[in-house]
Design a protein around this motif. Sequence first.
Motif, short mmCIF file in Angstrom:
data_model
loop_
_atom_site.label_atom_id
_atom_site.label_comp_id
_atom_site.label_asym_id
_atom_site.label_seq_id
_atom_site.Cartn_x
_atom_site.Cartn_y
_atom_site.Cartn_z
N VAL A 148 0.81 -1.21 0.00
CA VAL A 148 0.00 0.00 0.00
C VAL A 148 0.85 1.27 0.00
O VAL A 148 0.37 2.35 -0.33
N GLY A 149 2.13 1.14 0.32
CA GLY A 149 3.00 2.30 0.29
C GLY A 149 3.14 2.90 -1.10
O GLY A 149 3.30 4.11 -1.25
N CYS A 150 3.11 2.04 -2.12
CA CYS A 150 3.16 2.52 -3.51
C CYS A 150 1.77 2.62 -4.13
O CYS A 150 1.51 3.51 -4.93
N HIS A 151 0.89 1.69 -3.77
CA HIS A 151 -0.47 1.67 -4.32
C HIS A 151 -1.44 2.20 -3.25
O HIS A 151 -2.31 1.48 -2.77
N LEU A 152 -1.28 3.46 -2.86
CA LEU A 152 -2.13 4.02 -1.82
C LEU A 152 -3.59 3.97 -2.26
O LEU A 152 -3.94 4.45 -3.34
N GLY A 153 -4.43 3.37 -1.43
CA GLY A 153 -5.84 3.21 -1.79
C GLY A 153 -6.04 2.31 -2.98
O GLY A 153 -7.09 2.36 -3.63
N ASN A 154 -5.06 1.46 -3.28
CA ASN A 154 -5.06 0.59 -4.47
C ASN A 154 -4.96 1.39 -5.76
O ASN A 154 -5.20 0.85 -6.85
N GLY A 155 -4.57 2.66 -5.64
CA GLY A 155 -4.48 3.52 -6.81
C GLY A 155 -3.07 3.64 -7.36
O GLY A 155 -2.17 2.87 -7.02
N ARG A 156 -2.88 4.64 -8.20
CA ARG A 156 -1.63 4.82 -8.92
C ARG A 156 -0.61 5.57 -8.07
O ARG A 156 -0.95 6.32 -7.15
N GLY A 157 0.66 5.35 -8.37
CA GLY A 157 1.73 6.09 -7.74
C GLY A 157 1.96 7.42 -8.43
O GLY A 157 1.32 7.75 -9.43
N ARG A 158 2.89 8.18 -7.89
CA ARG A 158 3.19 9.49 -8.48
C ARG A 158 4.70 9.68 -8.54
O ARG A 158 5.46 9.04 -7.80
N ALA A 159 5.11 10.55 -9.43
CA ALA A 159 6.52 10.88 -9.56
C ALA A 159 6.85 12.04 -8.61
O ALA A 159 5.99 12.88 -8.33
N PRO A 160 8.08 12.11 -8.12
CA PRO A 160 8.47 13.26 -7.28
C PRO A 160 8.48 14.53 -8.10
O PRO A 160 8.73 14.52 -9.31
N ASP A 161 8.21 15.66 -7.44
CA ASP A 161 8.16 16.94 -8.14
C ASP A 161 9.54 17.57 -8.33
O ASP A 161 9.70 18.46 -9.16
N SER A 162 10.53 17.11 -7.56
CA SER A 162 11.86 17.70 -7.67
C SER A 162 12.91 16.66 -7.31
O SER A 162 12.60 15.60 -6.75
N ALA A 163 14.17 16.99 -7.61
CA ALA A 163 15.28 16.08 -7.33
C ALA A 163 15.51 15.91 -5.84
O ALA A 163 16.19 14.97 -5.42
N ASP A 164 14.96 16.80 -5.02
CA ASP A 164 15.14 16.71 -3.57
C ASP A 164 14.14 15.78 -2.91
O ASP A 164 14.25 15.47 -1.73
N GLU A 165 13.14 15.34 -3.67
CA GLU A 165 12.07 14.50 -3.12
C GLU A 165 12.38 13.03 -3.39
O GLU A 165 12.77 12.67 -4.51
N PRO A 166 12.24 12.15 -2.40
CA PRO A 166 12.46 10.72 -2.65
C PRO A 166 11.46 10.17 -3.65
O PRO A 166 10.37 10.72 -3.84
N LEU A 167 11.82 9.03 -4.26
CA LEU A 167 10.96 8.47 -5.30
C LEU A 167 9.60 8.05 -4.78
O LEU A 167 8.60 8.14 -5.48
N GLY A 168 9.54 7.53 -3.56
CA GLY A 168 8.26 7.12 -2.99
C GLY A 168 7.64 5.97 -3.76
O GLY A 168 8.07 4.83 -3.65
N SER A 169 6.62 6.26 -4.56
CA SER A 169 5.89 5.21 -5.28
C SER A 169 6.37 5.06 -6.71
O SER A 169 5.61 4.67 -7.60
N MET A 170 7.64 5.34 -6.92
CA MET A 170 8.25 5.20 -8.24
C MET A 170 9.53 4.40 -8.10
O MET A 170 10.19 4.44 -7.06
N VAL A 171 9.90 3.64 -9.13
CA VAL A 171 11.16 2.90 -9.15
C VAL A 171 11.87 3.18 -10.46
O VAL A 171 11.27 3.67 -11.43
N VAL A 172 13.16 2.85 -10.50
CA VAL A 172 13.94 2.98 -11.72
C VAL A 172 14.43 1.60 -12.13
O VAL A 172 15.19 0.96 -11.40
N ARG A 173 13.95 1.13 -13.28
CA ARG A 173 14.40 -0.14 -13.82
C ARG A 173 15.74 0.04 -14.52
O ARG A 173 16.00 1.10 -15.11
N LEU A 174 16.58 -0.99 -14.48
CA LEU A 174 17.92 -0.94 -15.04
C LEU A 174 18.16 -2.17 -15.93
O LEU A 174 17.64 -3.25 -15.66
#
Length: 458
Positions: A93-119
């Motif tokens: 639920v940390g990424c799918h809050l309310g079973n919904g979609r995640g969001r991107a951070p608004d700035s480089a100072d904000e942690p990714l939260g509900s976003m990941v980076v695939r490599l």
Amino acid sequence: MRKPFSSAAVAAVFTAALVTFAADLQVAALSGGDLTIADGSAQAYSLPAPGLDAAQLEKFSNGRQEFNQHWVVLPVIGGKWGRGPTSNGEECVGCHLGNGRGRAPDSADEPLGSMVVRLSIPGEEAHGGPMPHPNYGDQLQEQGELGRIPAEGESAISWREHEEVLADGTRVTMRSPTVSFRKLRFGPLGSQVLTSMRVAPPVIGAGLLDAVPESALLEIAARQQQLGLNGRPNYVWDAAAQATSVGRFGWKANLPDLRQQIAVAYLNDMGVTTPLFTRDNCPPIQTACRNRDTGTIPEQHRLPFEEILFYSRTLGVPAQRNAGDPVVIQGERFFAQARCSACHVAELRTGDYPELPRLANQVIRPYTDLLLHDMGEGLADGRPDFLAGPRDWRTAPLWGLGLSKTVNGNASLLHDGRARTLAEAVLWHGGEAEASREAFRAMPKADREALFAFLNSL
């Protein structure tokens, strides 16, 4: 430890399901077939499908508890032991809050939260999937275990902006992300690294999409060929069947079924092993990770895994709202005229589904074809995934779209959350969708507003 489940709790959940179901919904509004609920509240993505019996409702509730379960890296009070050695999150639920979609951070100072980076790096692994980075695997893990296992590094997202101008002079500010890395523990990523930023998708309707037969997707692909489109299925590795199968989950349709989707999320996002994937993410250079005591294997046992799978299969799908409104009807007409409906296919039918017959033979309205399409250079991540090329993306389902902000305050769209509005999302469509984008650009304001009214009714 799981809390005891009472018959009163079962009754409460069952009553909620009945209250939210409206028997007189128009057929067009039955987004999830018999699994449709008529609810427009913040709980709209979180309610059980109507018609579950008491035993199923108990299983649903147990699965919801697993979805909300906090995982910890040490056997202490306050969570379930098994997260890590490296991870990106602590609960589903940390990424799918309310079973919904995640969001991107608004700035480089904000942690990714509900976003990941695939490599990955150029090439394919043994089954045709992306070649993991030799030192970091296929996803940057930003959390380790304090004093024991180092985090792999940190990602930072910054934004570039530009303007698009519509035919009537309306200006739309667009943004696109750039990712940078810092505190990389195991050396530089190298010039060949391929990256892809991904936000968490909504969870609703996953069981129904799992039940759509491959034959239905192939029929849609054949029809699209006659329209000059090139929708096609991704064929991916099914770890349970040990065979190639059609992909339907993930932003590039890179996962074959809901079971593997959940197991991959446990492993990649939380570092939790399951009956399907029993080995932690530990590339050879990460010696502390490889030498760490693992405790029980798998860390998520079969029973709770089956319960969260059942929960994901049986979430109700919100009904379309205001389906009879003349403006909504007009907006749906514009949606079809712009050929958006060629890929965002309104109606699909599920097939046989032995895993849960309740989901079989349902007419559903997800507005997707589950196929890959070339979306142009503007959305390209440059990273192939099985048969999905660097510019290819799976058509995203649209059901529940208009409730996204109500559910968790987030209405951002596209694979990396770059689009903050429906207009931005449409204007990012290129490649096979370029003609639809330009039809949107040419629309008068009243027609665009009708289109948005339709999309927000879903």
